[in-house]
Design a protein around this motif. Sequence first.
Motif, PDB file in Angstrom:
ATOM      1  N   UNK A  13       0.789  -1.212   0.000  1.00  0.00           N
ATOM      2  CA  UNK A  13       0.000   0.000   0.000  1.00  0.00           C
ATOM      3  C   UNK A  13       0.824   1.267   0.000  1.00  0.00           C
ATOM      4  N   UNK A  14       2.163   1.180  -0.275  1.00  0.00           N
ATOM      5  CA  UNK A  14       2.979   2.375  -0.227  1.00  0.00           C
ATOM      6  C   UNK A  14       3.204   2.976  -1.611  1.00  0.00           C
ATOM      7  N   UNK A  15       2.736   2.310  -2.627  1.00  0.00           N
ATOM      8  CA  UNK A  15       3.061   2.752  -3.970  1.00  0.00           C
ATOM      9  C   UNK A  15       2.187   3.912  -4.394  1.00  0.00           C
ATOM     10  N   UNK A  16       2.775   4.800  -5.137  1.00  0.00           N
ATOM     11  CA  UNK A  16       2.051   5.966  -5.608  1.00  0.00           C
ATOM     12  C   UNK A  16       2.110   6.033  -7.115  1.00  0.00           C
ATOM     13  N   UNK A  17       1.156   6.717  -7.694  1.00  0.00           N
ATOM     14  CA  UNK A  17       1.207   6.946  -9.135  1.00  0.00           C
ATOM     15  C   UNK A  17       2.009   8.200  -9.392  1.00  0.00           C
ATOM     16  N   UNK A  18       2.660   8.247 -10.559  1.00  0.00           N
ATOM     17  CA  UNK A  18       3.486   9.402 -10.832  1.00  0.00           C
ATOM     18  C   UNK A  18       2.636  10.581 -11.311  1.00  0.00           C
ATOM     19  N   UNK A  19       3.232  11.741 -11.226  1.00  0.00           N
ATOM     20  CA  UNK A  19       2.491  12.970 -11.471  1.00  0.00           C
ATOM     21  C   UNK A  19       2.208  13.186 -12.930  1.00  0.00           C
ATOM     22  N   UNK A 113       3.147  -7.121 -13.597  1.00  0.00           N
ATOM     23  CA  UNK A 113       3.571  -6.686 -12.274  1.00  0.00           C
ATOM     24  C   UNK A 113       4.629  -7.618 -11.683  1.00  0.00           C
ATOM     25  N   UNK A 114       4.535  -8.930 -11.948  1.00  0.00           N
ATOM     26  CA  UNK A 114       5.573  -9.843 -11.446  1.00  0.00           C
ATOM     27  C   UNK A 114       6.915  -9.522 -12.087  1.00  0.00           C
ATOM     28  N   UNK A 115       6.921  -9.338 -13.403  1.00  0.00           N
ATOM     29  CA  UNK A 115       8.186  -9.062 -14.082  1.00  0.00           C
ATOM     30  C   UNK A 115       8.742  -7.692 -13.692  1.00  0.00           C
ATOM     31  N   UNK A 116       7.882  -6.742 -13.352  1.00  0.00           N
ATOM     32  CA  UNK A 116       8.398  -5.455 -12.858  1.00  0.00           C
ATOM     33  C   UNK A 116       9.154  -5.676 -11.544  1.00  0.00           C
ATOM     34  N   UNK A 117       8.584  -6.463 -10.637  1.00  0.00           N
ATOM     35  CA  UNK A 117       9.278  -6.749  -9.388  1.00  0.00           C
ATOM     36  C   UNK A 117      10.578  -7.490  -9.626  1.00  0.00           C
ATOM     37  N   UNK A 118      10.547  -8.473 -10.512  1.00  0.00           N
ATOM     38  CA  UNK A 118      11.725  -9.301 -10.780  1.00  0.00           C
ATOM     39  C   UNK A 118      12.866  -8.461 -11.342  1.00  0.00           C
ATOM     40  N   UNK A 119      12.627  -7.738 -12.421  1.00  0.00           N
ATOM     41  CA  UNK A 119      13.727  -6.982 -13.026  1.00  0.00           C
ATOM     42  C   UNK A 119      14.120  -5.793 -12.146  1.00  0.00           C
ATOM     43  N   UNK A 120      13.187  -5.298 -11.317  1.00  0.00           N
ATOM     44  CA  UNK A 120      13.532  -4.225 -10.403  1.00  0.00           C
ATOM     45  C   UNK A 120      14.566  -4.656  -9.372  1.00  0.00           C
ATOM     46  N   UNK A 395       3.129  -2.188  -8.291  1.00  0.00           N
ATOM     47  CA  UNK A 395       2.223  -1.670  -9.319  1.00  0.00           C
ATOM     48  C   UNK A 395       2.633  -0.306  -9.850  1.00  0.00           C
ATOM     49  N   UNK A 396       3.649   0.297  -9.274  1.00  0.00           N
ATOM     50  CA  UNK A 396       4.124   1.593  -9.747  1.00  0.00           C
ATOM     51  C   UNK A 396       5.620   1.539  -9.990  1.00  0.00           C
ATOM     52  N   UNK A 397       6.101   2.310 -10.963  1.00  0.00           N
ATOM     53  CA  UNK A 397       7.549   2.414 -11.189  1.00  0.00           C
ATOM     54  C   UNK A 397       8.236   3.083 -10.006  1.00  0.00           C
ATOM     55  N   UNK A 398       7.491   3.799  -9.175  1.00  0.00           N
ATOM     56  CA  UNK A 398       8.100   4.442  -8.011  1.00  0.00           C
ATOM     57  C   UNK A 398       8.618   3.418  -7.009  1.00  0.00           C
ATOM     58  N   UNK A 401      12.007   3.406  -8.156  1.00  0.00           N
ATOM     59  CA  UNK A 401      12.530   4.754  -8.401  1.00  0.00           C
ATOM     60  C   UNK A 401      13.266   4.860  -9.740  1.00  0.00           C
ATOM     61  N   UNK A 402      12.545   4.594 -10.823  1.00  0.00           N
ATOM     62  CA  UNK A 402      13.136   4.733 -12.154  1.00  0.00           C
ATOM     63  C   UNK A 402      12.119   5.334 -13.101  1.00  0.00           C
ATOM     64  N   UNK A 403      12.619   5.878 -14.200  1.00  0.00           N
ATOM     65  CA  UNK A 403      11.796   6.362 -15.296  1.00  0.00           C
ATOM     66  C   UNK A 403      12.436   5.900 -16.597  1.00  0.00           C
ATOM     67  N   UNK A 404      11.705   6.025 -17.678  1.00  0.00           N
ATOM     68  CA  UNK A 404      12.217   5.621 -18.986  1.00  0.00           C
ATOM     69  C   UNK A 404      12.534   6.830 -19.855  1.00  0.00           C
ATOM     70  N   UNK A 405      13.697   6.795 -20.488  1.00  0.00           N
ATOM     71  CA  UNK A 405      13.973   7.748 -21.547  1.00  0.00           C
ATOM     72  C   UNK A 405      13.046   7.429 -22.717  1.00  0.00           C
ATOM     73  N   UNK A 406      12.681   8.437 -23.530  1.00  0.00           N
ATOM     74  CA  UNK A 406      11.699   8.205 -24.594  1.00  0.00           C
ATOM     75  C   UNK A 406      12.134   7.132 -25.585  1.00  0.00           C
TER      76      UNK A 406
END
Length: 549
Positions: A13-19, A113-120, A395-398, A401-406
């Motif tokens: 429950x700590x995840x936030x959506x980005x602005x 969401x599983x693969x986001x956790x794994x590669x994170x 569930x969030x990239x936060x 703590x990463x973002x994607x270059x275009x």
Amino acid sequence: MTFSKPSTQVSSGVLTTHSGALSAHSGSISRRAFIAGSTCLAGSLSLPFKAMAQTAPAIRYEANSPQGQQMLKSYAVAIKKMLALPTDHPHNWFRIAFIHYMDCPHGNWWFYVWHRGYIGYVEQIIRHYSGNPSFALPYWDWTASPQMPDMMFEGVLTPTDSAYGEMTQNIETFTQSMQPALQRYWQSLNSAQREQLKHRGYQTFDQFWNGVTGYDPESGQYIPGNAAFATMPTSRYLSRANPNLDAKTAHACSPQVVVPGLKPTRFYDGDNMVNSFCSSKTNSHNHHTGGTTFSVLEGQPHNQVHNNIGGVPTWNPGPYGNMTNFLSPVDPIFFLHHANMDRLWEVWERKQQVIQEPTLPTDPVALRQLKEEPFLFFFNAQGDPILNGKAGDYLSTSAFNYVYAPGFIDPAMADNVTRNAAMIQGTIQGDKANVTLQQAPGKTLFAVITFQRSTDPSAPRQFDITLNAPEGKMRLTPEDPHFAGIISLFGPAHGKAHDVTFIVPIPQHNQVIQQLQQLKGNQSLQLKFDLTHDQNTAPAIKALHIQAL
């Protein structure tokens, strides 16, 4: 040397959506808005999930960019160190791959969401061993560049490098080196982990290891195509001399497929799977029985890139390279491929914000089920097992703590979204499906095709879809006017025969689509779909419907 550390506690429950940083104009997304959106996040945490001061997000660059190539150098430094770690160490490169073998979900709504956790977590482990505190996994934008990044053929960035040979020269060597460590790890698993492994068909360690070797106890034979292990010389099909994705894989990665794959307006829509960004909703992320419906992006570019790099169809019926089965993360390209899949999920979320649609299920019961699913096999950068993690933590990239270059993005992909378009049911005649249309009912036409996946391990994993093709026509290319798409099955054939459904965007250049657009008045056109394969071993279509989005 056995590593036994206490579990890391993860707060849900700590995840936030980005602005925001998004703008909408006439229902479309501006490129400037996408670039801005990819360079800012509101709130960030560095795992393990502890309260700490905000830091600038790491930037995941495209692998072919100058920044991406610098990151690949750090990636290689870390992999070399991880290959040299003891097999009991949870950061040993092969042990990292076994996380995917033991726990990866495919064909269900926990795939992303599983693969986001794994590669994170792996990204943080790489950051530790590379000595680069700014390391972020590059992504491979196969839509913009449908050939493997050249640096991925250098040194330990390819599993054909001699550094892997000490472990992967043959299955006997791999078994002698890796099996004892995994047996010790198996004995340390708790009851919740054991229960999840049972859902995957691993009730005993012998069953677990049979998937590595491809051994089938019923027949007493080794099935090459089912083996997760790949020998070093044939661990990857693509090479520096042959770096390009084949034509059909490049089609699956093209804007003709990727843009339609971003059009759904629901995270999951069980009543209308064409409008579902994710694949089937299942009882758990290890649920592998019953029917499966693959969403466009998972079923098309994800599956096809895995298989092409692993040698499908050229090496049929196996053995294949790493990328074709569940030890695919042994090949370092795995993480670049999945970073791009993760990027497309993030692009879809920003599109949803622009058109003011939800990014997660709106039903409280479904949302709770999604978030509460336990992920129990990850390790963090300190070597601690994450024994109480849940899908909601990622569930969030936060979360990392990463973002994607275009990368590739079509600003018009949100234009003219058609919601709740009617399904046009087809009929089955023999092994073909037929449907009659009076007009092209939308900008993008999707064929939703169901067939039974064979349990025969020698059965092909890739089939062409033809549309109104002459009888017996095979060996289609994506430019052929009768080519309607491709179906690619990822992972070994196992268990009971079950139905699988693929959602396939029909190319706009298809001859039938052009004819539909020219219909007038009471005119109609019959569409005949067929699955084909060079060896005439394609399955019969069991059900089909057509839908526009």
